[in-house]
Design an enzyme around this catalytic site. Structure first.
Site, PDB file in Angstrom:
ATOM      1  N   ASP A 238     -25.251 -19.458 -21.628  1.00 56.51           N
ATOM      2  CA  ASP A 238     -24.996 -19.475 -23.071  1.00 56.51           C
ATOM      3  C   ASP A 238     -25.176 -20.872 -23.665  1.00 56.51           C
ATOM      4  O   ASP A 238     -24.518 -21.228 -24.634  1.00 56.51           O
ATOM      5  CB  ASP A 238     -23.595 -18.944 -23.381  1.00 56.51           C
ATOM      6  N   ASP A 314     -12.840 -26.136 -14.127  1.00 55.39           N
ATOM      7  CA  ASP A 314     -12.966 -27.362 -14.919  1.00 55.39           C
ATOM      8  C   ASP A 314     -11.658 -28.143 -14.966  1.00 55.39           C
ATOM      9  O   ASP A 314     -11.666 -29.386 -14.934  1.00 55.39           O
ATOM     10  CB  ASP A 314     -13.461 -27.048 -16.336  1.00 55.39           C
TER      11      ASP A 314
END
Length: 464
Positions: A238, A314
């Protein structure tokens, strides 16, 4: 409305102008000096210009961020996904342009594991595209990636697919594998993932975050341990990419290789709104892990392989025991843009934050840029301290005195007033593991109304 075809309703359309409303846009798009206009997610413009939409067939959504209604079979006007300006194009025209861009990169020779291992031995950087089940997103992303000048032998592309969504599998095979554009590999789902996800609470999205972390671990292990690459760049299905995406990473790679105080190079600026960035030639060091298009070395993977993230990968990368006081390089203007309003996070922060990040459109030749100030911690701190000492000291309430081209500094107390200051400028107000987004030793540089501001605390540099 879902003008851009992303599957979620994130575009705000209405009548603007002095002649009032023209009623249904399906009947007319102009009335006197009024016109049908949209504020499009991902664009800083509040309006699309008069004449942008010559006819309209889109159905209104039930609410902001709702799932988009079925798109009409008839052509209708949509945003040009590359320029955000110019003549409107139909879905079919946009898709055809994307397909042509991808097809132009075809080599006719299928990429094999042996070829990847050979390129790895020659110092190539693996570009790993993480995908799942959004083939239309991948087509848009790959068309953007392949527009950036790239040496395929220096930056071979690997598509790593989570599980076996049939539409995605077929799209990758026919569009990328058979033409020799990319190598394709699959991450198999762990049957224990649902049980692991329950340890993080009842949220349904937790399973997605567990599988994403497992997928990243799989891809890193495959690329580093089996193919023997020394460095890789992670991107996702994306994302769109700046024209100098590969030039940027190619120039930053030697810095990552030679300075042990660095652990990543990122294409992303979390404070990268149009109002907060200005210089496409500038990059900074940060103690914050930005992600969203980032490069790491095999040595970093060696450190975390045996304790890789169970979920929320993350956040794992931001942990002090992982970062170990090391830094990332990040640009002033982001080299990636994420359009992923639909996915595991259900568009978390997309409308309020991610959609507003500016992507660089200037094709910078980073090989000719002077990045020596970034090459070591000592040189970087000398450069940054010099900027701070040369900047005019002001208080927050005096920001209106900033002149175009001037640099100023504002001291802040992290606990007492950072959130108020962040709100004044539109900076991200949060922190992760005690580090403000894009900060280095408490210093946060950003552009403001033609000048530059350096926020800093009283802890560094001494005697300021």
């Amino acid at each position: 409305y879902d003008v851009q075809g992303c599957g979620r309703c994130l575009d705000y359309c209405r009548w603007v102008g002095d002649s009032g409303s023209g009623g249904s846009p399906e009947e007319q798009q102009r009335l006197g000096t009024s016109w049908w206009s949209c504020r499009l997610a991902g664009s800083s413009a509040a309006f699309t210009p008069a004449g942008k939409y010559s006819h309209w067939r889109l159905k209104r959504c039930s609410g902001e961020n709702a799932e988009a209604p079925a798109r009409p079979k008839e052509p209708f006007e949509v945003l040009d996904t590359e320029e955000h300006t110019g003549n409107p194009a139909s879905d079919e025209e946009v898709a055809a342009k994307q397909s042509a861009t991808i097809a132009a990169a075809a080599t006719g020779e299928v990429v094999t594991e042996e070829q990847l291992k050979s390129l790895a031995a020659q110092g190539a950087v693996a570009v790993v595209m993480i995908v799942c089940k959004r083939p239309k997103y991948l087509q848009r992303s790959m068309a953007s990636l392949l527009q950036a000048p790239r040496d395929p032998e220096q930056f071979p592309i690997i598509v790593s697919q989570d599980a076996h969504d049939s539409e995605m599998t077929q799209m990758v095979k026919s569009t990328l594998v058979d033409p020799g554009i990319a190598y394709h590999m699959h991450h198999e789902h762990d049957p224990e993932a649902p049980a692991i996800a329950k340890k993080f609470g009842k949220a349904k999205t937790n399973l997605g975050y567990v599988r994403i972390a497992q997928h990243y671990g799989f891809a890193a292990g495959k690329v580093f341990d089996e193919f023997a690459f020394k460095q890789l760049i992670f991107v996702e299905e994306d994302m769109e990419f700046a024209p100098d995406f590969f030039s940027y990473f190619s120039t930053m790679l030697p810095l990552l290789q030679t300075d042990k105080d660095l652990f990543c190079v990122s294409a992303w600026n979390d404070n990268g709104y149009t109002s907060l960035v200005s210089d496409p030639h500038v990059a900074f060091r940060t103690e914050f892990f930005p992600g969203l298009g980032w490069m790491l070395q095999s040595e970093m993977w060696d450190e975390v392989r045996d304790r890789w993230a169970v979920a929320f990968w993350d956040e794992f990368m931001r942990r002090p025991d992982v970062r170990k006081d090391r830094h990332c390089i990040r640009p002033d203007i982001s080299r990636t843009y994420t359009f992923g309003s639909a996915g595991t996070s259900n568009g978390q922060f997309f409308k309020s934050h991610l959609s507003k990040i500016k992507i660089n459109k200037v094709p910078i030749d980073w090989a000719t840029s002077d990045v020596d100030y970034l090459s070591t911690t000592a040189k970087w701190e000398e450069w940054l301290e010099g900027k701070l000492r040369a900047a005019r000291r002001i208080k927050l309430q005096d920001i209106g005195t900033l002149h175009k081209g001037e640099e100023v500094r504002i001291e802040y107390d992290d606990k007492a007033d950072y959130k108020a200051i962040a709100g004044t400028f539109g900076l991200m107000p949060d922190e992760k593991e005690g580090v403000r987004r894009m900060a280095y030793r408490g210093v946060i540089p950003f552009a403001w109304q033609g000048g530059r501001v350096y926020l800093h605390t009283d802890s560094w540099p001494e005697g300021l």
